[in-house]
Write a protein that holds these residues in place. Structure first.
Motif, PDB file in Angstrom:
ATOM      1  N   GLY A 195      50.963 -50.698 -22.374  1.00 57.33           N
ATOM      2  CA  GLY A 195      49.665 -50.037 -22.519  1.00 57.33           C
ATOM      3  C   GLY A 195      48.576 -51.078 -22.705  1.00 57.33           C
ATOM      4  O   GLY A 195      48.761 -52.250 -22.403  1.00 57.33           O
ATOM      5  N   ASP A 198      48.157 -49.217 -26.926  1.00 53.05           N
ATOM      6  CA  ASP A 198      49.154 -49.972 -27.698  1.00 53.05           C
ATOM      7  C   ASP A 198      48.615 -50.483 -29.029  1.00 53.05           C
ATOM      8  O   ASP A 198      49.371 -50.775 -29.942  1.00 53.05           O
ATOM      9  CB  ASP A 198      49.603 -51.211 -26.904  1.00 53.05           C
ATOM     10  N   SER A 247      48.194 -56.137 -23.939  1.00 53.22           N
ATOM     11  CA  SER A 247      49.285 -55.168 -23.976  1.00 53.22           C
ATOM     12  C   SER A 247      50.397 -55.600 -24.926  1.00 53.22           C
ATOM     13  O   SER A 247      50.653 -56.794 -25.112  1.00 53.22           O
ATOM     14  CB  SER A 247      49.837 -55.040 -22.562  1.00 53.22           C
ATOM     15  N   LYS A 300      47.964 -42.271 -30.686  1.00 48.67           N
ATOM     16  CA  LYS A 300      48.750 -41.158 -30.132  1.00 48.67           C
ATOM     17  C   LYS A 300      48.501 -40.988 -28.633  1.00 48.67           C
ATOM     18  O   LYS A 300      49.238 -40.299 -27.952  1.00 48.67           O
ATOM     19  CB  LYS A 300      48.376 -39.849 -30.850  1.00 48.67           C
ATOM     20  N   ILE A 301      47.403 -41.579 -28.129  1.00 46.54           N
ATOM     21  CA  ILE A 301      47.115 -41.458 -26.694  1.00 46.54           C
ATOM     22  C   ILE A 301      48.102 -42.333 -25.926  1.00 46.54           C
ATOM     23  O   ILE A 301      48.271 -43.518 -26.248  1.00 46.54           O
ATOM     24  CB  ILE A 301      45.669 -41.915 -26.379  1.00 46.54           C
ATOM     25  N   GLU A 302      48.708 -41.756 -24.895  1.00 46.62           N
ATOM     26  CA  GLU A 302      49.653 -42.536 -24.096  1.00 46.62           C
ATOM     27  C   GLU A 302      48.896 -43.639 -23.368  1.00 46.62           C
ATOM     28  O   GLU A 302      47.861 -43.381 -22.745  1.00 46.62           O
ATOM     29  CB  GLU A 302      50.327 -41.607 -23.084  1.00 46.62           C
ATOM     30  N   GLY A 303      49.390 -44.873 -23.492  1.00 45.06           N
ATOM     31  CA  GLY A 303      48.698 -45.977 -22.819  1.00 45.06           C
ATOM     32  C   GLY A 303      47.869 -46.808 -23.783  1.00 45.06           C
ATOM     33  O   GLY A 303      47.291 -47.813 -23.394  1.00 45.06           O
ATOM     34  N   LEU A 309      41.484 -43.240 -19.123  1.00 45.62           N
ATOM     35  CA  LEU A 309      42.034 -43.588 -20.442  1.00 45.62           C
ATOM     36  C   LEU A 309      40.889 -43.856 -21.427  1.00 45.62           C
ATOM     37  O   LEU A 309      40.886 -43.367 -22.567  1.00 45.62           O
ATOM     38  CB  LEU A 309      42.927 -44.833 -20.303  1.00 45.62           C
TER      39      LEU A 309
END
Ligand code: XMP
Length: 588
Positions: free
Chosen positions: A531, A571, A527, A566-569, A495
């Motif tokens: 994320g 927040d 978080s 936009k990156i998953e994970g 990540l």
């Protein structure tokens, strides 16, 4: 060759003074024996560094009185300034309030301030002050909180400054040092040709007929050293090893090897140790423990491949250690520990004690290493790369195994300064005064006004010692952060690699890569909806001993925030608005 000597009285910045003077073209270095050096005909002037001690205490760094009788110009800085007063019959008073940070001074005409306006901004870091001047001295600068901000005795050419001209925050610091060099009649004879000749000579003397083994991390220092060793000793006497420790930036290892191979170096081997490092870091939280594990494993990994090398008298080990690496690891007699550098973990120390390690760049700062790289014809893209720490992303992935701490009383103090700020439940490394700290950051709302943010950041860290860093929210979904229990895992490394690579692409496209000294991207276990949080730490610096947070264009900051979210994970995105000191560049 004419030279100036710096007497190290225990400050973090003693060696930086020598670096600044060399950058001005004066040959300057730390004195190893003050009486011998001071009496030497080529030494044209003496500078006494700062330091954390108080002159009136027992057992503190001292200087022989004799140096005042040599007729050579002397400049004392901070503790050095107070020591001059103390030794020559003045009086130093314990400070009632400590003064850290920027101060305005008004100066009087003096050769030391030649060519400068009388109002100047300087950087102070002291508790004690001079209450009574020594005989035949006069005050040549004062600030609101410090009457004797500067003093002089022109007959004896002895000068003292309570502030630090060697630190970037002092706006005319370089000019003041240059003026002192001129007062000393010291010729400017130092340049990159001298560096090259001097260091090449040291390498030849140390190596004798032995071969040199070195780890090439891919950072500027190790790549310059590898190239230099090849040049001085020839390829057949140099063997490089690059260990992919699994904590590198995205594709970094492949890029390093390709770069060097394309430059004709076939004496470099890649070791893939990713899984070993990941396994060793399982469950580890403490920053110093992470450093210890990563550093020791480096040695274990190379030992497997190179036991014969390490035990043979035919080989030496070279390290690309540069000066700030040792000073912040308490590498000199009087400096305080800021952090353990990976080049100084116990196993490497053993090899050093056995006399098996050479560190030809250990007196240089990064800007001097780059000069040297340029001198030996290295490509600007290679030497212009941002510094990257040896323990890699390991110091940029924050870990935690505790439940939420109770921060209510700290929050009460913070809200008296900024009502909408709050303390975040993670910790990071900082440097306050001359000491290393591991403390909580404060989080403040987004603002477009960098100057206002800088003032707020300074106000918070100056007033609340338990806070060593301030970050601003760039983007987040909502504000209720939860502290997660996290250690270093492959998912988290990936990540962060993804986020870091995206940041590099965005700032390069915007034309900002070369304008920024370094931009750590940090992953914090905070978080909102499962994320984590990304913290951006762009800084402007010349040698990483001190730094200012970069004030990037707001459109760029917004773009970074939007793209990262936009990156998953991911927040939330924070932007670090702390100068160094009190926050270090890395978060650990
Ligand atoms: P700090 O965080 O102390 O960092 O302000 C100062 C500079 O040193 C780099 N750094 C390291 N470099 N090994 C390295 O080779 C290390 O263990 C290490 N720790 C910090 C940091 O990236 C910055 O440029």
């Amino acid at each position: 060759m004419d030279r100036l000597i710096v007497v190290d009285l225990g400050g973090q910045y003693a060696h930086l003074i020598a670096n600044r003077l060399r950058r001005l073209g004066f040959l300057a270095d730390i004195s190893q024996d003050i009486l011998v050096d001071a009496g030497s005909a080529d030494v044209k002037g003496i500078i006494l560094s700062g330091g954390p001690s108080s002159v009136y205490e027992d057992g503190v760094p001292d200087i022989p009185e004799k140096i005042f009788e040599l007729g050579k110009p002397i400049l004392g800085l901070c503790y050095g300034h107070q020591l001059i007063a103390h030794k020559l019959g003045g009086k130093v008073n314990p400070g009632e309030t400590k003064e850290y940070g920027l101060a305005n001074i008004a100066t009087k005409p003096s050769a030391l301030f030649s060519g400068l306006d009388s109002d100047q901004v300087v950087w102070m870091s002291h508790g004690d002050t001079i209450g009574v001047l020594p005989l035949n001295f006069r005050i040549i600068a004062s600030s609101e909180d410090c009457v004797t901000a500067a003093m002089e005795n022109t007959d004896k050419k002895i000068y003292g400054l309570q502030f630090h001209p060697e630190v970037n925050h002092t706006e005319n610091g370089m000019k003041i040092l240059e003026n002192f060099g001129n007062i000393c009649n010291c010729k400017k004879e130092w340049d990159s040709e001298n560096y090259f000749n001097q260091i090449s000579e040291q390498i030849r003397i140390h190596a004798k007929d032995r071969k040199i083994f070195l780890l090439v991390s891919g950072g500027v220092d190790s790549v310059v050293l590898f190239t230099l060793l090849n040049k001085v000793l020839g390829k057949h006497r140099v063997f490089g090893m690059h260990v992919d420790n699994g904590l590198m930036r995205l594709d970094e290892s492949r890029n390093v090897i390709t770069e060097l191979t394309n430059n004709g170096f076939d004496n470099l081997e890649l070791i893939d140790a990713r899984s070993l490092f990941h396994a060793a870091l399982k469950g580890v939280v403490d920053p110093e423990e992470k450093r210890e594990i990563i550093g020791s494993l480096f040695i274990d990994v190379i030992s497997v491949k190179s036991d014969a090398i390490l035990s043979s008298d035919e080989w030496l080990v070279a390290q690309g250690t540069i000066y700030p690496d040792t000073i912040e690891t308490q590498g000199t007699e009087n400096a305080a520990l800021i952090k353990t550098h990976h080049n100084r973990v116990p196993k490497m120390q053993e090899l050093i004690d056995q006399g098996k390690v050479i560190e030809p760049l250990s007196h240089l700062y990064k800007d001097e290493v780059r000069l040297l790289g340029k001198k030996i014809g290295m490509h600007p893209d290679i030497i212009g790369r941002h510094p990257f720490p040896g323990p890699g992303l390991g110091v940029r992935i924050l870990c935690n195994d505790q439940s939420e701490p109770d921060l209510s009383s700290l929050n009460d103090s913070l809200r008296k300064i900024e009502a909408s700020a709050f303390v975040i439940p993670i910790k990071s490394v900082g440097v306050q005064g001359d000491n290393r700290t591991y403390r909580h950051p404060a989080l403040v709302p987004f603002s477009k006004d960098w100057d206002k943010l800088e003032k707020l950041s300074t106000k918070i860290t100056n007033n609340i010692q338990e806070i060593n860093r301030v970050v601003m929210i760039v983007k987040q979904m909502k504000c209720a952060f939860r502290l997660l229990k996290r250690t270093i895992t492959e998912d988290r490394i990936q990540l962060l690699q993804q986020a870091d690579s995206l940041v590099t692409q965005i700032i390069t496209r915007a034309g900002y890569y070369d304008k920024i000294w370094q931009m750590p991207v940090v992953l914090a276990p905070l978080s909102i909806q499962g994320g984590e949080t990304i913290i951006l730490r762009p800084v402007d610096s010349q040698e990483a001993m001190t730094a200012n947070f970069s004030k990037l264009p707001l459109a760029l900051v917004n773009k970074l925030g939007e793209e990262l979210l936009k990156i998953e994970g991911v927040d939330a995105v924070f932007y670090d608005i702390t100068n160094k000191p009190p926050g270090t560049i890395e978060w650990e």
